[in-house]
Design a protein around this motif. Sequence first.
Motif, PDB file in Angstrom:
ATOM      1  N   ARG A 178      -4.923   6.642 -13.009  1.00 44.35           N
ATOM      2  CA  ARG A 178      -5.752   5.498 -12.614  1.00 44.35           C
ATOM      3  C   ARG A 178      -5.723   5.265 -11.115  1.00 44.35           C
ATOM      4  O   ARG A 178      -6.743   5.002 -10.495  1.00 44.35           O
ATOM      5  N   TRP A 179      -4.534   5.340 -10.549  1.00 50.17           N
ATOM      6  CA  TRP A 179      -4.414   5.126  -9.117  1.00 50.17           C
ATOM      7  C   TRP A 179      -5.143   6.217  -8.345  1.00 50.17           C
ATOM      8  O   TRP A 179      -5.787   5.948  -7.345  1.00 50.17           O
ATOM      9  N   SER A 204     -22.141   0.642 -14.347  1.00 50.74           N
ATOM     10  CA  SER A 204     -21.851   2.077 -14.294  1.00 50.74           C
ATOM     11  C   SER A 204     -20.383   2.341 -13.990  1.00 50.74           C
ATOM     12  O   SER A 204     -19.752   3.207 -14.601  1.00 50.74           O
ATOM     13  N   THR A 205     -19.861   1.600 -13.047  1.00 50.26           N
ATOM     14  CA  THR A 205     -18.447   1.767 -12.695  1.00 50.26           C
ATOM     15  C   THR A 205     -17.553   1.408 -13.882  1.00 50.26           C
ATOM     16  O   THR A 205     -16.591   2.125 -14.185  1.00 50.26           O
ATOM     17  N   GLN A 206     -17.896   0.333 -14.564  1.00 54.28           N
ATOM     18  CA  GLN A 206     -17.127  -0.076 -15.747  1.00 54.28           C
ATOM     19  C   GLN A 206     -17.170   1.018 -16.813  1.00 54.28           C
ATOM     20  O   GLN A 206     -16.152   1.377 -17.399  1.00 54.28           O
ATOM     21  N   TYR A 207     -18.354   1.556 -17.067  1.00 52.80           N
ATOM     22  CA  TYR A 207     -18.510   2.605 -18.073  1.00 52.80           C
ATOM     23  C   TYR A 207     -17.670   3.833 -17.720  1.00 52.80           C
ATOM     24  O   TYR A 207     -16.959   4.378 -18.570  1.00 52.80           O
ATOM     25  N   ILE A 208     -17.738   4.260 -16.470  1.00 55.07           N
ATOM     26  CA  ILE A 208     -17.000   5.457 -16.050  1.00 55.07           C
ATOM     27  C   ILE A 208     -15.503   5.236 -16.161  1.00 55.07           C
ATOM     28  O   ILE A 208     -14.768   6.096 -16.666  1.00 55.07           O
ATOM     29  N   LEU A 209     -15.031   4.086 -15.704  1.00 52.52           N
ATOM     30  CA  LEU A 209     -13.587   3.831 -15.746  1.00 52.52           C
ATOM     31  C   LEU A 209     -13.070   3.727 -17.176  1.00 52.52           C
ATOM     32  O   LEU A 209     -11.980   4.227 -17.483  1.00 52.52           O
ATOM     33  N   VAL A 210     -13.839   3.090 -18.067  1.00 49.84           N
ATOM     34  CA  VAL A 210     -13.375   2.899 -19.444  1.00 49.84           C
ATOM     35  C   VAL A 210     -13.533   4.170 -20.269  1.00 49.84           C
ATOM     36  O   VAL A 210     -12.609   4.597 -20.961  1.00 49.84           O
ATOM     37  N   ASN A 211     -14.695   4.803 -20.191  1.00 51.56           N
ATOM     38  CA  ASN A 211     -14.990   5.914 -21.084  1.00 51.56           C
ATOM     39  C   ASN A 211     -14.613   7.282 -20.538  1.00 51.56           C
ATOM     40  O   ASN A 211     -14.417   8.212 -21.315  1.00 51.56           O
ATOM     41  N   ASP A 251      -8.402  -3.717 -17.402  1.00 54.49           N
ATOM     42  CA  ASP A 251      -7.999  -3.150 -16.113  1.00 54.49           C
ATOM     43  C   ASP A 251      -9.192  -2.701 -15.276  1.00 54.49           C
ATOM     44  O   ASP A 251      -9.150  -2.747 -14.045  1.00 54.49           O
ATOM     45  N   ALA A 252     -10.256  -2.259 -15.933  1.00 49.89           N
ATOM     46  CA  ALA A 252     -11.403  -1.711 -15.211  1.00 49.89           C
ATOM     47  C   ALA A 252     -12.303  -2.791 -14.618  1.00 49.89           C
ATOM     48  O   ALA A 252     -12.991  -2.545 -13.619  1.00 49.89           O
ATOM     49  N   LEU A 253     -12.328  -3.971 -15.215  1.00 55.45           N
ATOM     50  CA  LEU A 253     -13.259  -5.010 -14.775  1.00 55.45           C
ATOM     51  C   LEU A 253     -13.070  -5.422 -13.310  1.00 55.45           C
ATOM     52  O   LEU A 253     -14.053  -5.458 -12.554  1.00 55.45           O
ATOM     53  N   GLY A 286     -22.459 -10.806 -11.457  1.00 57.72           N
ATOM     54  CA  GLY A 286     -22.187 -11.800 -12.503  1.00 57.72           C
ATOM     55  C   GLY A 286     -22.913 -11.474 -13.808  1.00 57.72           C
ATOM     56  O   GLY A 286     -22.330 -11.619 -14.901  1.00 57.72           O
ATOM     57  N   LEU A 287     -24.171 -11.037 -13.706  1.00 56.43           N
ATOM     58  CA  LEU A 287     -24.896 -10.648 -14.914  1.00 56.43           C
ATOM     59  C   LEU A 287     -24.243  -9.443 -15.591  1.00 56.43           C
ATOM     60  O   LEU A 287     -24.159  -9.373 -16.825  1.00 56.43           O
ATOM     61  N   ALA A 288     -23.782  -8.506 -14.783  1.00 59.57           N
ATOM     62  CA  ALA A 288     -23.115  -7.324 -15.338  1.00 59.57           C
ATOM     63  C   ALA A 288     -21.820  -7.716 -16.040  1.00 59.57           C
ATOM     64  O   ALA A 288     -21.505  -7.206 -17.125  1.00 59.57           O
ATOM     65  N   VAL A 289     -21.055  -8.612 -15.448  1.00 56.93           N
ATOM     66  CA  VAL A 289     -19.821  -9.081 -16.079  1.00 56.93           C
ATOM     67  C   VAL A 289     -20.124  -9.780 -17.393  1.00 56.93           C
ATOM     68  O   VAL A 289     -19.415  -9.591 -18.383  1.00 56.93           O
TER      69      VAL A 289
END
Length: 143
Positions: free
Chosen positions: A4-5, A79-86, A94-96, A135-138
């Motif tokens: 992750r780091w 997109s960043t959330q998807y990449i970090l999680v999946n 942790d990804a949020l 904010g909408l993405a969150v």
Amino acid sequence: MSFRWRCGILGLGIVILFGFAPLGWAQAASPSSADSLTAAAVAFELRYGASPTPAPIRDRWLGRDKVQHVVFSGLWTLSTQYILVNKADWTERDALPASIASGAAIGILKELYDASRLTGTASGKDLVADAVGIGLAVAVIQL
């Protein structure tokens, strides 16, 4: 160092590289500098006693530019959330923060780039539009 780091450091490096590199490249690649004048600018200055300046651009709250900021920052965060999680196997919790921070960093870097241009200025309204998109993405991520 954990995976992750390493991913986080790599992502931050990419944001810094593509966020700041164009500033130097654009200035180095430009054949003319801000101090040089064209023949038309010299003639204008001699005729009217002042250098021509472009009319200020109105920065409206509602407009195509603000929609682009909302959409881009929202899609970047998702997109960043998807990449970090999946792809990087981070937990959603942790990804949020990393997703939010990367979206905010891109918006801030874009405004810094705008401010560094000869005729450009940074816009607080653009940053607000970026925050709305994040904010909408969150909100979508939390569903």
